[in-house]
Design a protein around this motif. Structure first.
Motif, PDB file in Angstrom:
ATOM      1  N   LEU A 169      -3.557  10.874   3.477  1.00 42.04           N
ATOM      2  CA  LEU A 169      -4.839  10.229   3.193  1.00 42.04           C
ATOM      3  C   LEU A 169      -5.310   9.324   4.321  1.00 42.04           C
ATOM      4  N   GLY A 170      -4.399   8.533   4.881  1.00 44.04           N
ATOM      5  CA  GLY A 170      -4.801   7.667   5.984  1.00 44.04           C
ATOM      6  C   GLY A 170      -5.365   8.444   7.166  1.00 44.04           C
ATOM      7  N   ALA A 185       0.831  -1.207   0.000  1.00 44.47           N
ATOM      8  CA  ALA A 185       0.000   0.000   0.000  1.00 44.47           C
ATOM      9  C   ALA A 185       0.863   1.253   0.000  1.00 44.47           C
ATOM     10  N   LEU A 230      -8.916   9.958   6.536  1.00 46.03           N
ATOM     11  CA  LEU A 230     -10.062   9.134   6.155  1.00 46.03           C
ATOM     12  C   LEU A 230     -11.278   9.394   7.044  1.00 46.03           C
ATOM     13  N   SER A 279       0.827   4.094  -2.855  1.00 45.35           N
ATOM     14  CA  SER A 279       0.592   5.499  -2.533  1.00 45.35           C
ATOM     15  C   SER A 279       1.603   6.405  -3.220  1.00 45.35           C
ATOM     16  N   SER A 283     -12.623   5.539  -2.645  1.00 44.46           N
ATOM     17  CA  SER A 283     -12.444   4.109  -2.894  1.00 44.46           C
ATOM     18  C   SER A 283     -12.144   3.355  -1.607  1.00 44.46           C
ATOM     19  N   ILE A 284     -11.375   3.976  -0.728  1.00 43.87           N
ATOM     20  CA  ILE A 284     -11.066   3.358   0.563  1.00 43.87           C
ATOM     21  C   ILE A 284     -12.299   3.371   1.457  1.00 43.87           C
ATOM     22  N   LYS A 341      -7.667  -1.025   1.511  1.00 47.81           N
ATOM     23  CA  LYS A 341      -6.258  -0.887   1.886  1.00 47.81           C
ATOM     24  C   LYS A 341      -5.488   0.040   0.950  1.00 47.81           C
ATOM     25  N   GLY A 342      -6.167   0.599  -0.030  1.00 49.20           N
ATOM     26  CA  GLY A 342      -5.506   1.540  -0.928  1.00 49.20           C
ATOM     27  C   GLY A 342      -4.433   0.893  -1.779  1.00 49.20           C
ATOM     28  N   ASP A 392     -11.681  -0.373  -2.150  1.00 52.61           N
ATOM     29  CA  ASP A 392     -10.243  -0.624  -2.045  1.00 52.61           C
ATOM     30  C   ASP A 392      -9.800  -0.233  -0.642  1.00 52.61           C
ATOM     31  N   ARG A 414      -9.490   8.668  -4.398  1.00 52.61           N
ATOM     32  CA  ARG A 414      -8.781   7.587  -3.697  1.00 52.61           C
ATOM     33  C   ARG A 414      -9.368   7.390  -2.295  1.00 52.61           C
ATOM     34  N   LEU A 415      -9.629   8.472  -1.599  1.00 56.55           N
ATOM     35  CA  LEU A 415     -10.271   8.382  -0.287  1.00 56.55           C
ATOM     36  C   LEU A 415     -11.634   7.699  -0.386  1.00 56.55           C
TER      37      LEU A 415
END
Length: 245
Positions: free
Chosen positions: A84-85, A42, A88, A46, A178-179, A186-187, A184, A175-176
């Motif tokens: 991003l993490g 991941a 979230l 990223s 999708s998580i 775990k990205g 997704d 992307r956020l």
């Protein structure tokens, strides 16, 4: 209440494209490397996503082995990727706050006056459309992840709410999403590489989405699903490289 995105699944080709994208990304998560070693894959995904997103925005993808990144677009994209993490949870409950933070990170080296960082530009309908988008993100739709991520992405590109680094922000928000949606979690997928490699098609599809026509929206949604398929292949290559001797 009627789900505002539900009719999008009836557009030509969209349902099949969504199913293909979901299956491709789910398969990546089942890869043996990603069962326990997903934090490393991941992290690589990223970085690849950030570099590709920067290139789409006109940045230099080179990251020096030593020292800082000199290109401001790439530096901003990397800062966004790192955030991003932690962002979230904010994205799930307060999307506007998350977008503001993404813009501060993406555009910090691109504007002379930081007064406008994180603040949507004044304009007819800008605030209203952002509010509508935020409503979708916090539960206003049951549309599958590929659809919501594509709508978030396309709407932010079309709206260009900040005027600088909007593309980096839009791709990060997608992307956020999708998580967040579990598409997704775990990205791992890297659709941004496809956007970079297919930049003319990417821009054409984004313009088509901005028209708001059924044909234009379908073109964008299927293109984004194609990017997820390709992004899953990129993720598989990352996982395979992680176990190569």
């Amino acid at each position: 209440m009627t789900d505002p995105l539900a009719p999008l699944l009836d557009l030509p080709g969209v349902a099949d494209a969504v199913a293909s994208a979901r299956d491709a990304v789910a398969q990546v998560h089942r890869h043996p490397t990603n069962r326990r070693g997903w934090p490393a894959t991941a992290a690589e995904a990223s970085v690849r996503a950030a570099r590709a997103s920067a290139v789409v925005e006109g940045g230099n993808p080179e990251i020096p082995d030593e020292g800082g990144v000199s290109d401001p677009v790439t530096a901003g994209a990397l800062r966004v990727a790192e955030a991003l993490g932690p962002l979230l949870g904010t994205w799930e409950r307060a999307p506007m706050q998350a977008l503001a933070r993404l813009h501060v990170l993406a555009a910090a080296d691109l504007v002379a006056d930081d007064a406008g960082l994180g603040r949507p530009r004044p304009g007819v309908g800008v605030a209203e459309r952002l509010d509508m988008l935020a409503g979708l993100v916090v539960g206003g739709t049951k549309a599958p992840g590929p659809v919501l991520a594509a709508v978030v992405h396309g709407e932010l590109l079309a709206l260009a709410p900040f005027g600088v680094a909007d593309g980096v922000v839009a791709r990060a928000a997608a992307r956020l999403t999708s998580i967040q949606t579990g598409l997704d979690p775990k990205g791992l997928a890297v659709p941004e590489v496809f956007f970079m490699r297919q930049a003319p098609r990417y821009r054409e599809a984004a313009r088509a989405f901005a028209t708001g026509t059924p044909e234009g929206v379908a073109q964008w949604l299927t293109f984004c699903c194609e990017a997820l398929d390709a992004g899953a292949k990129e993720a598989t290559s990352i996982a395979e490289a992680a176990v190569a001797p």
